[in-house]
Design a protein around this motif. Structure first.
Motif, PDB file in Angstrom:
ATOM      1  N   TYR A  54      37.831  28.694  29.846  1.00 15.01           N
ATOM      2  CA  TYR A  54      37.858  27.515  30.645  1.00 15.01           C
ATOM      3  C   TYR A  54      38.062  28.002  32.100  1.00 15.01           C
ATOM      4  N   TRP A  55      39.071  28.874  32.091  1.00 14.50           N
ATOM      5  CA  TRP A  55      39.384  29.226  33.516  1.00 14.50           C
ATOM      6  C   TRP A  55      37.902  30.246  34.025  1.00 14.50           C
ATOM      7  N   ARG A  56      37.153  31.085  33.155  1.00 17.10           N
ATOM      8  CA  ARG A  56      36.100  31.584  33.747  1.00 17.10           C
ATOM      9  C   ARG A  56      35.206  30.852  34.500  1.00 17.10           C
ATOM     10  N   GLU A  57      34.825  29.690  33.517  1.00 15.48           N
ATOM     11  CA  GLU A  57      33.954  28.644  34.130  1.00 15.48           C
ATOM     12  C   GLU A  57      34.357  28.086  35.491  1.00 15.48           C
ATOM     13  N   TYR A  58      35.417  27.746  35.467  1.00 13.01           N
ATOM     14  CA  TYR A  58      36.153  27.096  36.810  1.00 13.01           C
ATOM     15  C   TYR A  58      36.091  28.155  37.935  1.00 13.01           C
ATOM     16  N   VAL A  59      36.244  29.245  37.734  1.00 15.73           N
ATOM     17  CA  VAL A  59      36.057  30.306  38.787  1.00 15.73           C
ATOM     18  C   VAL A  59      34.846  30.480  39.200  1.00 15.73           C
ATOM     19  N   THR A  60      33.786  30.593  38.389  1.00 16.21           N
ATOM     20  CA  THR A  60      32.475  30.681  38.590  1.00 16.21           C
ATOM     21  C   THR A  60      31.997  29.616  39.443  1.00 16.21           C
ATOM     22  N   SER A  61      32.570  28.379  39.025  1.00 13.76           N
ATOM     23  CA  SER A  61      31.811  27.314  39.823  1.00 13.76           C
ATOM     24  C   SER A  61      32.509  27.096  41.120  1.00 13.76           C
ATOM     25  N   GLN A  62      33.946  27.325  41.127  1.00 12.63           N
ATOM     26  CA  GLN A  62      34.500  27.407  42.531  1.00 12.63           C
ATOM     27  C   GLN A  62      33.913  28.341  43.456  1.00 12.63           C
ATOM     28  N   LEU A  63      33.665  29.674  43.204  1.00 15.80           N
ATOM     29  CA  LEU A  63      33.069  30.663  43.911  1.00 15.80           C
ATOM     30  C   LEU A  63      31.682  30.315  44.293  1.00 15.80           C
ATOM     31  N   GLN A  64      30.904  29.674  43.550  1.00 16.74           N
ATOM     32  CA  GLN A  64      29.578  29.380  43.821  1.00 16.74           C
ATOM     33  C   GLN A  64      29.634  28.155  44.783  1.00 16.74           C
ATOM     34  N   ARG A  65      30.466  27.265  44.754  1.00 18.08           N
ATOM     35  CA  ARG A  65      30.557  26.354  45.927  1.00 18.08           C
ATOM     36  C   ARG A  65      31.210  26.720  47.229  1.00 18.08           C
ATOM     37  N   MET A  66      31.533  28.002  47.210  1.00 21.15           N
ATOM     38  CA  MET A  66      32.099  28.637  48.495  1.00 21.15           C
ATOM     39  C   MET A  66      31.231  29.764  48.943  1.00 21.15           C
ATOM     40  N   ASN A  67      29.894  29.499  48.445  1.00 22.41           N
ATOM     41  CA  ASN A  67      28.802  30.571  48.964  1.00 22.41           C
ATOM     42  C   ASN A  67      29.083  31.904  48.537  1.00 22.41           C
ATOM     43  N   MET A  68      29.963  32.192  47.748  1.00 28.25           N
ATOM     44  CA  MET A  68      30.266  33.771  47.241  1.00 28.25           C
ATOM     45  C   MET A  68      29.088  34.307  46.351  1.00 28.25           C
ATOM     46  N   PRO A  69      28.903  35.554  46.299  1.00 24.82           N
ATOM     47  CA  PRO A  69      28.085  36.054  45.321  1.00 24.82           C
ATOM     48  C   PRO A  69      28.507  36.017  43.996  1.00 24.82           C
ATOM     49  N   LYS A  70      27.808  36.044  43.109  1.00 23.20           N
ATOM     50  CA  LYS A  70      27.974  35.466  41.410  1.00 23.20           C
ATOM     51  C   LYS A  70      29.271  36.864  41.099  1.00 23.20           C
ATOM     52  N   LEU A  71      30.013  36.129  40.408  1.00 25.16           N
ATOM     53  CA  LEU A  71      31.298  36.998  39.723  1.00 25.16           C
ATOM     54  C   LEU A  71      31.335  36.734  38.468  1.00 25.16           C
ATOM     55  N   VAL A  72      31.272  37.822  37.668  1.00 23.82           N
ATOM     56  CA  VAL A  72      31.536  37.737  36.148  1.00 23.82           C
ATOM     57  C   VAL A  72      32.822  38.503  35.760  1.00 23.82           C
ATOM     58  N   LEU A  73      33.918  37.247  35.402  1.00 22.87           N
ATOM     59  CA  LEU A  73      34.936  37.937  35.129  1.00 22.87           C
ATOM     60  C   LEU A  73      35.064  38.378  33.547  1.00 22.87           C
ATOM     61  N   PRO A  74      35.809  39.353  32.998  1.00 26.09           N
ATOM     62  CA  PRO A  74      35.517  39.981  31.745  1.00 26.09           C
ATOM     63  C   PRO A  74      35.660  38.642  30.796  1.00 26.09           C
ATOM     64  N   MET A  75      35.355  38.925  29.346  1.00 21.86           N
ATOM     65  CA  MET A  75      35.223  37.771  28.632  1.00 21.86           C
ATOM     66  C   MET A  75      36.681  37.463  28.182  1.00 21.86           C
ATOM     67  N   ARG A  76      37.678  38.530  27.821  1.00 27.79           N
ATOM     68  CA  ARG A  76      38.977  37.923  27.643  1.00 27.79           C
ATOM     69  C   ARG A  76      40.187  38.807  28.296  1.00 27.79           C
ATOM     70  N   LEU A  77      41.047  38.212  28.649  1.00 31.17           N
ATOM     71  CA  LEU A  77      42.089  39.004  29.501  1.00 31.17           C
ATOM     72  C   LEU A  77      43.480  38.710  28.957  1.00 31.17           C
ATOM     73  N   ARG A  78      44.227  39.401  28.485  1.00 30.29           N
ATOM     74  CA  ARG A  78      45.561  39.108  27.923  1.00 30.29           C
ATOM     75  C   ARG A  78      46.477  38.739  29.005  1.00 30.29           C
ATOM     76  N   ALA A  79      47.433  37.841  28.789  1.00 30.84           N
ATOM     77  CA  ALA A  79      48.623  37.367  29.838  1.00 30.84           C
ATOM     78  C   ALA A  79      49.271  38.704  29.981  1.00 30.84           C
ATOM     79  N   LYS A  80      49.540  39.072  31.399  1.00 32.06           N
ATOM     80  CA  LYS A  80      50.197  40.084  31.936  1.00 32.06           C
ATOM     81  C   LYS A  80      51.788  40.242  31.425  1.00 32.06           C
ATOM     82  N   ASN A  81      52.377  39.040  30.941  1.00 32.34           N
ATOM     83  CA  ASN A  81      53.577  39.250  30.269  1.00 32.34           C
ATOM     84  C   ASN A  81      53.664  39.135  28.876  1.00 32.34           C
ATOM     85  N   ASP A  82      52.531  39.788  28.427  1.00 28.21           N
ATOM     86  CA  ASP A  82      52.175  39.867  26.903  1.00 28.21           C
ATOM     87  C   ASP A  82      52.643  41.169  26.767  1.00 28.21           C
ATOM     88  N   GLU A  83      53.707  41.416  25.980  1.00 29.48           N
ATOM     89  CA  GLU A  83      54.371  43.021  25.901  1.00 29.48           C
ATOM     90  C   GLU A  83      53.408  43.671  24.893  1.00 29.48           C
TER      91      GLU A  83
END
Length: 163
Positions: free
Chosen positions: A134-163
């Motif tokens: 859901y976050w990936r989709e939100y970032v992609t659509s927000q950046l598109q609306r801001m005229n930014m070049p396409k950004l592809v975030l990684p498929m999965r990313l663990r929380a930083k506070n996950d030990e």
């Protein structure tokens, strides 16, 4: 955190909703993605933290129910590749997208509501994987609306506070 506690939580919780509680997005003051040469040399940095969780109890028409809610703080900042090795204070942020997202889980087995170790394990080990698409989709659509070049975030990313 034990594997047994995590497995107990997985068996007792059912994802029912993911939503944005708060969000912000902006372009840097002197950055225009259409005309700035730095648009050809972009890099990104992410943040992904589980910041809170709670068992919520409420009354419904058909009786009381319990729900487990987990809050995540997520962000992507776009910088010029030239700034990647600089100290944080010296990095010019060209674009920024941040959000607080919440994930709600039905509690199938009410005994889990009393097992803080299991709930914590679940929040730290599983929730980021549920929220991330859901976050990936939100970032992609927000950046598109801001005229930014396409950004592809990684498929999965663990929380930083996950030990």
């Amino acid at each position: 955190m034990s594997t047994d506690a995590l497995n107990k939580a997985i068996a007792s919780l059912k994802l029912v909703d993911i939503f944005i509680k708060d969000s912000t997005s902006s372009l840097g003051n002197d950055f225009d993605p259409k005309f700035d040469a730095r648009s050809e040399r972009l890099s990104f940095q992410t943040k992904n933290f589980i910041t809170a969780s709670a068992v919520i109890e409420a009354e419904a028409e058909d009786g009381p129910f319990r729900m487990f809610r987990v809050t995540s703080e997520l962000g992507v900042r776009i910088i010029c590749k030239d700034d990647v090795d600089k100290k944080d204070d010296d990095i010019e942020v060209l674009a920024l997208v941040e959000a607080t997202m919440e994930a709600d889980y039905d509690i199938v087995d009410y005994a889990i509501a009393e097992d803080q170790e299991a709930l914590d394990a679940f929040a730290l080990k599983n929730v980021s994987y549920h929220v991330w698409p859901y976050w990936r989709e939100y970032v992609t659509s927000q950046l598109q609306r801001m005229n930014m070049p396409k950004l592809v975030l990684p498929m999965r990313l663990r929380a930083k506070n996950d030990e």
